[in-house]
Write a protein that holds these residues in place. Structure first.
Motif, PDB file in Angstrom:
ATOM      1  N   ASP A 238       9.582  -0.601   1.396  1.00  0.00           N
ATOM      2  CA  ASP A 238      10.585  -0.949   0.545  1.00  0.00           C
ATOM      3  C   ASP A 238      10.382  -0.233  -0.843  1.00  0.00           C
ATOM      4  OD1 ASP A 238      11.438  -2.934  -1.882  1.00  0.00           O
ATOM      5  OD2 ASP A 238      12.596  -3.331  -0.203  1.00  0.00           O
TER       6      ASP A 238
ATOM      7  N   SER B  95      15.404   8.035   8.947  1.00  0.00           N
ATOM      8  CA  SER B  95      15.918   7.492   7.832  1.00  0.00           C
ATOM      9  C   SER B  95      16.707   8.458   6.757  1.00  0.00           C
ATOM     10  CB  SER B  95      14.677   6.738   6.968  1.00  0.00           C
ATOM     11  OG  SER B  95      14.893   6.036   5.891  1.00  0.00           O
TER      12      SER B  95
ATOM     13  N   SER C 232      17.125   7.979   3.953  1.00  0.00           N
ATOM     14  CA  SER C 232      16.571   7.916   2.497  1.00  0.00           C
ATOM     15  C   SER C 232      15.332   8.508   2.152  1.00  0.00           C
ATOM     16  CB  SER C 232      16.672   6.417   1.914  1.00  0.00           C
ATOM     17  OG  SER C 232      15.613   5.728   2.865  1.00  0.00           O
TER      18      SER C 232
ATOM     19  N   SER D  82      19.637   3.441   7.903  1.00  0.00           N
ATOM     20  CA  SER D  82      19.296   3.253   6.350  1.00  0.00           C
ATOM     21  C   SER D  82      18.188   2.174   6.421  1.00  0.00           C
ATOM     22  CB  SER D  82      20.295   2.725   5.713  1.00  0.00           C
ATOM     23  OG  SER D  82      21.047   1.509   6.245  1.00  0.00           O
ATOM     24  N   SER D  83      17.811   1.224   7.440  1.00  0.00           N
ATOM     25  CA  SER D  83      16.682   0.336   7.279  1.00  0.00           C
ATOM     26  C   SER D  83      16.311   0.090   8.766  1.00  0.00           C
ATOM     27  CB  SER D  83      17.392  -0.844   6.575  1.00  0.00           C
ATOM     28  OG  SER D  83      18.330  -1.539   7.400  1.00  0.00           O
ATOM     29  N   THR D  84      15.318  -0.740   8.827  1.00  0.00           N
ATOM     30  CA  THR D  84      14.516  -1.091   9.996  1.00  0.00           C
ATOM     31  C   THR D  84      15.526  -1.912  10.985  1.00  0.00           C
ATOM     32  OG1 THR D  84      13.615  -3.020   9.164  1.00  0.00           O
ATOM     33  CG2 THR D  84      12.285  -1.102   9.599  1.00  0.00           C
TER      34      THR D  84
ATOM     35  N   THR E 170       9.884   4.486   8.064  1.00  0.00           N
ATOM     36  CA  THR E 170      10.769   3.341   8.383  1.00  0.00           C
ATOM     37  C   THR E 170      10.772   3.162  10.025  1.00  0.00           C
ATOM     38  OG1 THR E 170      11.990   3.647   6.487  1.00  0.00           O
ATOM     39  CG2 THR E 170      13.075   2.418   8.374  1.00  0.00           C
TER      40      THR E 170
END
Length: 363
Positions: free
Chosen positions: A106, A202, A204, A232-234, A258
Motif C-alpha cells: 500500500d 501492476s 502503478s 491496479s490492485s490485488t 503486487t
C-alpha cells in the motif's frame, strides 16, 4: 548521558564514600572502607572498558527498514541486508537498533512508515522495493537522512538515479534488474513450440512498466508474442488470471510486488489449465513456478548492507555511490512442477542449475 560518564560518576561517588567514612567504630569504618573501595574499583574498571569500547569503534546506530510487500524475495533482501551489515561489524542487538515495518503493498502506508522513521531520528533508511524507495527519498531528503534501496528494478526510470547511474541525492542501493534475454532464451529451450507469453503487472509500479516494455521489445527475437494484463490492485488478480490463462501458452512472472504477493492465486489457476508459470527469482520457483534465470535476493541484500555500512561509518556518502547491479544470475528449476505439467527440463539447463527442487513448498 553516555554510559561511561555515568560509571565514572559512580566511581567518584564511591571514592567519596571511602573518604567520608572516618566517623563510627573502627571495625565498621574498615568494613565500609573496603566495600566502598571495591565498589569504586569495579565502577572505574567498567567505565574504562566502556570508554575503550567507544574508542575502538563502539558507535551505535538506529535504522529504519521499510518493506513494500510481504513475499519471499523481499524478505530475503531484508535478511541479506542485516547479514551484510553484520559482516561489516554493525550487528542488530549489539550496536544496531532496527525499526522494521511492512506496507503490505500500500503506497499510503509506505509514506506513513517513512514519516515514522524520520520522526524517530533514524540514522539511515533501508527501502525495499521501488514504491518504498520512492516514498523514502521523497520524505527523507529534506532532513538529509540517507536512503539505501534494494530490489529496485530501474532506479533511473524511478528517478532515484541520474541517466549515468549517479545518485540524485543522498540515495543509492542495488537493482534487481531482470535478465530479460536470458529468461526468454530459457523459456524457448523448455517450451520449443510456445508462441505466446502472458505477463501480469501492476500499472502503478514503475519497475513493472519498465520490465514489460523490455520484454515486448525482445520477445520477437525468440519467436514470442507478449500478452500483457495490467492490474491496479490485488483484488483484480483473480479475474485477470482467469482471462490470461485462456490466451497464452505460458505465463512469465516479473518482480512486480503486487502480483508476487498473490502468486499462489495465479499458480493455482494456471495449474488447472496446465499452463506453465515462469518465475523471476528462486523463491517463486520454490512455491510452484516451473523455472527461472534469476538472482539470489539474499546476495542482493548482503551487497546492499555493505553499501549501507559505508554510509553509517562515514566512509562515504550515499550521494557518492552509484547504484549497483548483481550480474551473476543462475538457473533454478522445479522438478515436481515439471512432472505435474508433463514437461522435461532440458539436460543442459538441469546440469547447470544452481538448484533444482523436488517439491513445491508453501509460501
Amino acid at each position: 548521558m553516555k554510559k561511561s560518564v555515568k560509571m565514572l560518576m559512580a566511581a567518584a561517588v564511591a571514592m567519596m564514600a571511602v573518604t567520608g567514612c572516618s566517623s563510627g567504630k573502627p571495625a565498621e569504618t574498615a568494613a565500609a572502607t573496603t566495600a566502598a573501595t571495591e565498589a569504586a574499583s569495579s565502577a572505574a574498571e567498567t567505565a574504562a572498558e566502556s570508554t575503550a569500547a567507544a574508542t575502538a569503534g563502539g558507535d551505535s546506530y538506529v535504522i529504519g527498514i521499510g518493506q513494500f510487500a510481504e513475499h519471499g524475495s523481499l524478505d530475503n533482501c531484508r535478511e541479506g541486508f542485516l547479514e551484510g551489515l553484520a559482516e561489516e561489524g554493525i550487528v542488530e542487538g549489539q550496536n544496531l537498533t532496527v525499526m522494521y515495518e511492512n506496507a503490505q503493498a500500500d503506497g499510503g502506508t509506505s509514506a506513513q512508515i517513512v514519516d515514522n522513521f524520520i520522526a524517530k531520528k533514524a540514522d539511515l533508511i533501508c527501502a525495499i522495493a521501488t514504491p518504498m524507495a520512492q516514498s523514502a527519498y521523497s520524505a527523507a531528503k529534506k532532513d538529509g537522512i540517507p536512503v539505501i534501496f534494494t530490489a529496485v528494478t530501474d532506479p533511473i526510470l524511478a528517478e532515484l538515479a541520474n541517466a549515468d547511474g549517479t545518485p540524485v541525492g543522498e540515495i543509492t542501493g542495488t537493482s534487481d534488474k531482470l535478465p530479460v534475454e536470458k529468461q526468454l532464451e530459457m523459456i524457448r529451450a523448455i517450451l520449443p513450440d510456445a508462441k505466446t507469453i502472458g505477463i501480469m503487472y501492476s500499472t502503478s509500479e514503475i519497475n513493472s512498466v519498465s520490465a514489460i516494455e523490455e520484454y515486448k521489445a525482445a520477445a520477437p527475437n525468440y519467436g514470442f508474442e507478449i500478452v500483457e494484463s495490467g492490474i491496479s490492485s490485488t483484488a483484480d488478480i483473480p479475474l485477470a488470471a482467469d482471462s490470461l490463462v485462456e490466451k497464452v501458452d505460458c505465463i512469465n512472472n516479473l518482480t512486480d510486488n503486487t502480483v508476487v504477493s498473490s502468486l499462489p492465486v495465479i499458480l493455482d489457476k494456471a495449474a488447472k489449465k496446465n499452463i506453465p508459470v515462469f518465475g523471476s527469482e528462486v523463491e517463486q520457483v520454490k512455491i510452484g513456478c516451473l523455472a527461472t534465470v534469476g538472482l539470489d535476493y539474499v546476495d542482493l541484500g548482503i551487497q546492499t548492507g555493505k553499501m549501507a555500512a559505508q554510509v553509517l561509518k562515514g566512509e562515504k556518502k550515499a550521494s557518492e555511490m552509484n547504484f549497483e547491479v548483481i550480474k551473476e544470475e543462475s538457473f533454478y528449476g522445479n522438478n515436481k512442477v515439471a512432472e505435474n505439467l508433463g514437461i522435461t527440463i532440458p539436460e543442459d539447463l538441469a546440469s547447470s542449475a544452481a538448484e533444482l527442487f523436488d517439491e513445491i513448498s508453501a509460501e
